[in-house]
Scaffold this active site. Structure first.
Site, PDB file in Angstrom:
ATOM      1  N   GLU A   1      -6.869 -10.908   3.431  1.00  0.00           N
ATOM      2  CA  GLU A   1      -6.588 -11.387   1.924  1.00  0.00           C
ATOM      3  C   GLU A   1      -5.921 -12.630   1.790  1.00  0.00           C
ATOM      4  O   GLU A   1      -6.121 -13.605   0.974  1.00  0.00           O
ATOM      5  CB  GLU A   1      -5.898 -10.186   1.093  1.00  0.00           C
ATOM      6  CG  GLU A   1      -6.635  -9.095   0.830  1.00  0.00           C
ATOM      7  CD  GLU A   1      -6.723  -8.128   1.969  1.00  0.00           C
ATOM      8  OE1 GLU A   1      -5.905  -8.007   2.874  1.00  0.00           O
ATOM      9  OE2 GLU A   1      -6.997  -6.914   1.496  1.00  0.00           O
TER      10      GLU A   1
ATOM     11  N   PHE B   1      -0.769   6.277  -3.608  1.00  0.00           N
ATOM     12  CA  PHE B   1      -1.223   5.744  -2.157  1.00  0.00           C
ATOM     13  C   PHE B   1      -1.766   4.251  -2.655  1.00  0.00           C
ATOM     14  O   PHE B   1      -2.438   4.157  -3.571  1.00  0.00           O
ATOM     15  CB  PHE B   1      -2.358   6.658  -1.615  1.00  0.00           C
ATOM     16  CG  PHE B   1      -3.076   5.857  -0.394  1.00  0.00           C
ATOM     17  CD1 PHE B   1      -2.348   5.666   0.754  1.00  0.00           C
ATOM     18  CD2 PHE B   1      -4.463   5.333  -0.564  1.00  0.00           C
ATOM     19  CE1 PHE B   1      -2.968   5.224   1.602  1.00  0.00           C
ATOM     20  CE2 PHE B   1      -4.942   4.922   0.460  1.00  0.00           C
ATOM     21  CZ  PHE B   1      -4.122   4.518   1.668  1.00  0.00           C
ATOM     22  N   GLN B   2      -1.523   3.493  -1.905  1.00  0.00           N
ATOM     23  CA  GLN B   2      -1.658   1.822  -1.934  1.00  0.00           C
ATOM     24  C   GLN B   2      -1.406   1.530  -3.269  1.00  0.00           C
ATOM     25  O   GLN B   2      -1.862   0.529  -4.104  1.00  0.00           O
ATOM     26  CB  GLN B   2      -3.033   1.869  -1.818  1.00  0.00           C
ATOM     27  CG  GLN B   2      -3.197   1.816  -0.413  1.00  0.00           C
ATOM     28  CD  GLN B   2      -4.746   1.513   0.005  1.00  0.00           C
ATOM     29  OE1 GLN B   2      -5.524   1.140  -0.613  1.00  0.00           O
ATOM     30  NE2 GLN B   2      -4.686   0.809   1.458  1.00  0.00           N
TER      31      GLN B   2
ATOM     32  N   LYS C   1      -7.542   1.085 -11.616  1.00  0.00           N
ATOM     33  CA  LYS C   1      -8.892   1.676 -11.567  1.00  0.00           C
ATOM     34  C   LYS C   1      -9.681   2.094 -12.842  1.00  0.00           C
ATOM     35  O   LYS C   1     -10.685   1.849 -13.047  1.00  0.00           O
ATOM     36  CB  LYS C   1      -9.031   2.485 -10.467  1.00  0.00           C
ATOM     37  CG  LYS C   1     -10.412   2.913  -9.908  1.00  0.00           C
ATOM     38  CD  LYS C   1     -10.465   4.175  -8.908  1.00  0.00           C
ATOM     39  CE  LYS C   1     -11.678   4.273  -8.347  1.00  0.00           C
ATOM     40  NZ  LYS C   1     -12.136   4.120  -7.227  1.00  0.00           N
TER      41      LYS C   1
ATOM     42  N   MET D   1       7.356 -29.271  15.503  1.00  0.00           N
ATOM     43  CA  MET D   1       8.329 -29.785  14.286  1.00  0.00           C
ATOM     44  C   MET D   1       9.737 -28.956  14.697  1.00  0.00           C
ATOM     45  O   MET D   1      10.593 -29.779  14.570  1.00  0.00           O
ATOM     46  CB  MET D   1       7.665 -29.366  13.046  1.00  0.00           C
ATOM     47  CG  MET D   1       8.608 -30.134  11.667  1.00  0.00           C
ATOM     48  SD  MET D   1       8.623 -31.812  11.995  1.00  0.00           S
ATOM     49  CE  MET D   1       7.231 -32.320  10.912  1.00  0.00           C
TER      50      MET D   1
END
Lengths: 565, 163
Positions: free
Chosen positions: A57, A119-120, A169, A477
């Site tokens: 993602e 969940f999630q 959802k 760097m």
């Protein structure tokens, strides 16, 4: 919006239809449990809206960001709830710090399960509160379409930025009437007062050494010509911040390049010598100004910005023009008189000469070795004006900022404000898909290691991204700072990895070459630019190549380091 | 320098978090923050009292104006506005301090709103300076606990925080 003439649709359908209505043709994302319905609708609408599946993602968020940087359009990214949503965070923050318009859509658990650590389940609106312009949690399907429209409007209005919409959802499955709308227009911008424009004209009239300093707010807004005309009329020179790069062609003789920590000698010095600084769409960030207490002490400062909170935030200014910078510039141009500053012209000519002397000395020292400058000389020679340059973060990024010859606006995608290592590959893919033009990703072995999984995406979509991987085996760097400020104690910056990037590319299914000399690089780069698809060049450089000049952190222009022995 | 800022906001989910979160992440310190619905239930009014120099104050106001749910922000000048704060204060009730508490309450126009043999609960309203002074008086008499609302303020005369 909803009325009897609407068409009954599910929330998921409404999301897709509203995106299409807002002119969205490409979205980036990754499916998951709480966006199944949305992905089902994307499947059905795949002839009208293109979905690009990334490997992670974060890559999708950076792709949406890169997509926006080269087009000015709102980038769109979709992720599922929980880890899908949290994986967007760095991408959203990157867009926020660089004022990139983006709409991020996340699924969430059904409203009945919200707040139960399901969940999630994650409170992504809470998490993204400080890194979005605004965010929404949708708990009523009848508000869904208007919420998405509002998100687009906020994302592209005034100072652009990312907006997140979290859609549970059950809102995606709920039904209501949908009425098609129009693509939203940004909110109208404020216009600076006439008296303030007159004051700006007065300050310009008094100035002998005017310097125009432009930033991301002025880049890619169709202002290049306008600012050039203004500079010519008032006999000013132009420098820019990192975010202002690519707004002006490097060949333009009044353009002195990027100023600041790793800026060009000429622009940093011109900024110091100027008696009037006209900042357009800049926030006077620490990286561009050095120590603000010592910054431009003898100059008057005029600041033009659409974001009122930027006026005087970092540096005290003499005049702030709030609102449309195009309008302010146009009115200043109209009212100011033609000016000539021969002494200033001579000073600038001297600065340019000194900058060249420093550069030549460095090159002479390098001899025939493979220096970053030589790599960029080859890239500049072969690329055309439409080639997009994307970068990761680190030394290679600053070399790109210093050496790439930009020829037109919106050809640069790089994380300025947040400095996100791992940004480049996703952004390059997004930028290529948006522009249709060859895209060159300048990256380093450190940054590339963070999100190289997106090679899979480039291969799947056969995206012509040429990856120039500066491989020096160190986190260059940070190591440079350790060399200069930490007595060469190289804590965790030497990468004792055994990664063979050519084999890695082969495993992912793209061609690659290794280049250890400028000649090898030129051959590889020519081949890569002609190849229809992604190509990687493992470009070996010395770990002791430094980014110079450098203003030490917290230092001012007097402390500039131009060479290291 | 103490400032009072009035903010007119949409009465929506998470608005208070957006406003208060801004103070935290920009490093501004709030003395007090109060919020309540207005006559129009779609809008709420937040009053914030803070300390900071002029540039901090200006930055606070400008950052607040950028929040999407914020409709209007105004700095309320002390000279041209009225400010009030309410405090509930519980103090020990003993034969030794009872009369002193009652006398002080009377002078401060405070009301005793609960009374037991061991404690008294007092309500006092006024400008923050008056509240502070009352606390100073009560401290030696044995404050058990206290609770302040934070300041609310309106401009004097016809000026309003536009809708």
């Amino acid at each position: 919006m909803q009325n009897a003439q609407g068409v009954p649709m599910t929330g998921a359908q409404i999301v897709v239809e509203t995106l299409i209505e807002q002119g969205v043709t490409d979205v980036f994302g990754y499916p998951g449990g709480q966006v199944l319905n949305l992905y089902d609708e994307l499947y059905k609408a795949s002839d009208r809206i293109n979905h690009v599946l990334t490997a992670h993602e974060q890559g999708a968020a950076h792709a949406a960001d890169g997509y926006s940087r080269v087009t000015g359009k709102v980038g769109v990214v979709i992720a599922t709830s929980g880890p899908g949503a949290t994986n967007l965070v760095t991408g959203i923050a990157t867009a926020m710090l660089d004022s990139i318009p983006m709409v991020a859509i996340t699924g969430n658990v059904p409203t009945t399960l919200i707040g139960r650590d399901s969940f999630q389940e994650i409170d992504i609106t809470g998490i993204t509160l400080p890194i979005t312009k605004h965010n929404f949690f949708v708990n009523d399907v009848t508000e869904l379409a208007d919420t998405i429209r509002e998100a687009f409007r906020i994302a592209k209005s005034g100072r652009p930025g990312p907006v997140l919409i979290d859609i549970p959802k059950d809102i995606q499955t709920a039904e209501c009437e949908f009425v098609k709308g129009e693509a939203v227009e940004p909110f109208p911008q404020e216009i600076a007062e006439d008296s303030e424009i007159d004051r700006a004209v007065e300050l310009i009239g008094q100035a002998e050494r005017p310097y125009i300093y432009i930033g991301g707010g002025a880049a890619g807004r169709g202002m290049t010509k306008l600012i050039m005309t203004l500079a010519e009329k008032i006999d000013a020179y132009i420098g820019c911040t990192f975010m202002g790069l690519s707004a002006f062609p490097n060949s333009y003789d009044r353009f002195l390049g990027m100023q600041g920590m790793h800026g060009q000698y000429a622009s940093s010095m011109a900024n110091k010598e100027a008696d009037l600084i006209i900042g357009i769409g800049v926030r006077f960030s620490d990286r561009a100004t050095g120590n603000t207490a010592k910054y431009a002490k003898h100059a008057k400062i005029i600041q033009l910005d659409t974001d009122l909170s930027e006026i005087g935030k970092n540096v005290k200014v003499d005049l702030g023009l709030i609102g449309s910078i195009v309008s302010s510039c146009e009115r200043i141009l109209e009212r100011c008189e033609k000016r000539e500053h021969p002494e200033w012209n001579a000073t600038i000519a001297g600065l340019k000469k000194e900058a060249k002397r420093i550069q030549d000395a460095a090159e002479q020292k390098a001899g025939g070795a493979m220096t970053p400058k030589k790599v960029f000389d080859i890239i500049n020679e072969i690329k055309d004006k439409n080639t997009v340059i994307a970068t990761d973060v680190g030394q290679h990024q600053m070399w790109a900022a210093q050496y790439v010859d930009f020829e037109r606006a919106r050809r640069f995608a790089s994380s300025g404000g947040l400095g996100t290592m791992g940004y480049g590959l996703g952004a390059a893919i997004g930028a290529q898909i948006a522009s249709g033009d060859k895209t060159v990703l300048i990256t380093g072995d450190g940054s590339f290691g963070m999100n190289l999984n997106e090679l899979a995406t480039a291969v799947t979509y056969n995206t012509p991204v040429v990856i120039v991987l500066f491989n020096n085996g160190v986190l260059g760097m940070v190591r440079q700072w350790q060399t200069l400020f930490f007595d060469k104690r190289y804590s965790n910056t030497v990468l004792e990895r055994k990664t063979d990037f050519v084999k890695l590319a082969d495993a992912f299914g793209l061609p690659a070459s290794r280049a250890a000399t400028p000649e090898e690089f030129k051959t590889a780069f020519c081949r890569a630019m002609q190849h229809d698809g992604p190509y990687l060049i493992d470009t070996l450089i010395d770990m002791d190549e430094f980014v110079l000049p450098m203003l030490p952190p917290g230092g001012s222009i007097e402390d500039m380091i131009t060479s290291v022995d | 320098m103490r400032s009072v800022i009035a903010i007119y906001v949409e009465n929506k989910y998470g608005v208070l978090t957006r406003v208060s979160g801004l103070f935290m992440r920009r490093g501004f310190n709030i003395d007090s923050l109060t919020v309540g619905e207005t006559d129009d239930p779609d809008f709420s009014r937040i009053t914030i009292s803070l300390n900071g120099d002029e540039s901090t104050r200006e930055q606070v106001i400008n950052q607040l104006k950028k929040l999407h749910n914020v409709k209007r922000v105004k700095l309320l000048k002390t000279a041209s506005s009225v400010e009030r704060e309410l405090m509930l204060l519980k103090v020990k009730n003993t034969p030794d301090n009872r009369s002193e508490i009652m006398a002080a309450a009377e002078i401060y126009r405070a009301k005793v709103i609960d009374y037991t043999t061991d404690s008294m609960c007092i309500e006092v309203t006024g400008e923050p300076t008056k509240i502070n002074a009352f606390i100073d008086v009560m401290k030696p008499l044995g404050i058990v606990e206290m609770c302040r609302t934070g300041v609310v303020a309106l401009e004097r005369g016809n000026s309003i925080l536009e809708k």
